[in-house]
Scaffold this motif. Structure first.
Motif, PDB file in Angstrom:
ATOM      1  N   UNK A  77       0.851  -1.190   0.000  1.00 13.97           N
ATOM      2  CA  UNK A  77       0.000   0.000   0.000  1.00 13.97           C
ATOM      3  C   UNK A  77       0.882   1.232   0.000  1.00 13.97           C
ATOM      4  N   UNK A  78       0.321   2.317  -0.536  1.00 17.32           N
ATOM      5  CA  UNK A  78       1.019   3.602  -0.515  1.00 17.32           C
ATOM      6  C   UNK A  78       0.013   4.680  -0.127  1.00 17.32           C
ATOM      7  N   UNK A  79       0.491   5.632   0.654  1.00 14.59           N
ATOM      8  CA  UNK A  79      -0.297   6.813   1.001  1.00 14.59           C
ATOM      9  C   UNK A  79       0.440   8.016   0.431  1.00 14.59           C
ATOM     10  N   UNK A  80      -0.267   8.836  -0.334  1.00 19.82           N
ATOM     11  CA  UNK A  80       0.333   9.992  -0.987  1.00 19.82           C
ATOM     12  C   UNK A  80      -0.422  11.241  -0.545  1.00 19.82           C
ATOM     13  N   UNK A  81       0.320  12.220  -0.049  1.00 21.07           N
ATOM     14  CA  UNK A  81      -0.243  13.528   0.294  1.00 21.07           C
ATOM     15  C   UNK A  81       0.071  14.484  -0.840  1.00 21.07           C
ATOM     16  N   UNK A  82      -0.980  14.995  -1.469  1.00 19.35           N
ATOM     17  CA  UNK A  82      -0.836  15.876  -2.627  1.00 19.35           C
ATOM     18  C   UNK A  82      -1.002  17.336  -2.227  1.00 19.35           C
ATOM     19  N   UNK A  83      -0.287  18.224  -2.907  1.00 20.32           N
ATOM     20  CA  UNK A  83      -0.494  19.671  -2.747  1.00 20.32           C
ATOM     21  C   UNK A  83      -1.625  20.137  -3.666  1.00 20.32           C
ATOM     22  N   UNK A  84      -1.750  19.486  -4.822  1.00 17.45           N
ATOM     23  CA  UNK A  84      -2.763  19.830  -5.828  1.00 17.45           C
ATOM     24  C   UNK A  84      -3.284  18.536  -6.445  1.00 17.45           C
ATOM     25  N   UNK A  85      -4.410  18.616  -7.148  1.00 13.20           N
ATOM     26  CA  UNK A  85      -4.958  17.453  -7.840  1.00 13.20           C
ATOM     27  C   UNK A  85      -3.904  16.856  -8.765  1.00 13.20           C
ATOM     28  N   UNK A  86      -3.895  15.522  -8.866  1.00 13.14           N
ATOM     29  CA  UNK A  86      -2.863  14.853  -9.671  1.00 13.14           C
ATOM     30  C   UNK A  86      -3.323  13.466 -10.071  1.00 13.14           C
ATOM     31  N   UNK A  87      -2.636  12.909 -11.076  1.00 17.10           N
ATOM     32  CA  UNK A  87      -2.786  11.509 -11.435  1.00 17.10           C
ATOM     33  C   UNK A  87      -1.785  10.729 -10.593  1.00 17.10           C
ATOM     34  N   UNK A  88      -2.269   9.713  -9.894  1.00 18.59           N
ATOM     35  CA  UNK A  88      -1.414   8.901  -9.015  1.00 18.59           C
ATOM     36  C   UNK A  88      -1.604   7.442  -9.396  1.00 18.59           C
ATOM     37  N   UNK A  89      -0.498   6.776  -9.749  1.00 15.42           N
ATOM     38  CA  UNK A  89      -0.551   5.384 -10.195  1.00 15.42           C
ATOM     39  C   UNK A  89       0.484   4.541  -9.461  1.00 15.42           C
ATOM     40  N   UNK A  90       0.153   3.268  -9.282  1.00 12.95           N
ATOM     41  CA  UNK A  90       1.136   2.239  -8.968  1.00 12.95           C
ATOM     42  C   UNK A  90       1.193   1.311 -10.169  1.00 12.95           C
ATOM     43  N   UNK A  91       2.401   1.072 -10.680  1.00 14.20           N
ATOM     44  CA  UNK A  91       2.591   0.160 -11.812  1.00 14.20           C
ATOM     45  C   UNK A  91       3.688  -0.838 -11.467  1.00 14.20           C
TER      46      UNK A  91
END
Length: 79
Positions: A14-28
Motif C-alpha cells: 500500500x502507498x499513502x500519498x499527500x498531494x499539494x494539488x490534484x494529480x494523477x497517481x498510479x502504482x505500476x
C-alpha cells in the motif's frame, strides 16, 4: 528526470500519498513500467485524485513504481 519512487514486495503493498494539488497517481509493476516508458499501452492501479491523502493498495510480488503526474510537490509512504 527525478528519481521514481518504488518498493519491492512479496505479496501486498500500500502507498499513502499527500498531494499539494490534484494529480494523477498510479502504482505500476515492473512490466507495466517498461511499457509506460516505451509508449505502449499499460495497466495501472490508481487514477486522478482531487482529495488527499490518496491510498492505493495492490497485490502481487515484485517491484512497484509510484507515478505522480501534474500535482507538483507531494509526499508519500509505502506500507
Amino acid at each position: 528526470m527525478s528519481k521514481i519512487p518504488y518498493a519491492d514486495t512479496n505479496g501486498s503493498l500500500s502507498v499513502e500519498v499527500d498531494l499539494k494539488h490534484a494529480a494523477d497517481v498510479y502504482l505500476v509493476d515492473s512490466n507495466n513500467y517498461r511499457k509506460m516508458n516505451s509508449g505502449q499501452i499499460y495497466t495501472y492501479f490508481g487514477g486522478h485524485y482531487t482529495r488527499t491523502p490518496v491510498n492505493i493498495s495492490v497485490n502481487g510480488a515484485g517491484r512497484w513504481y509510484l507515478i505522480v503526474r501534474g500535482g507538483g510537490q507531494y509526499s508519500y509512504r509505502f506500507y
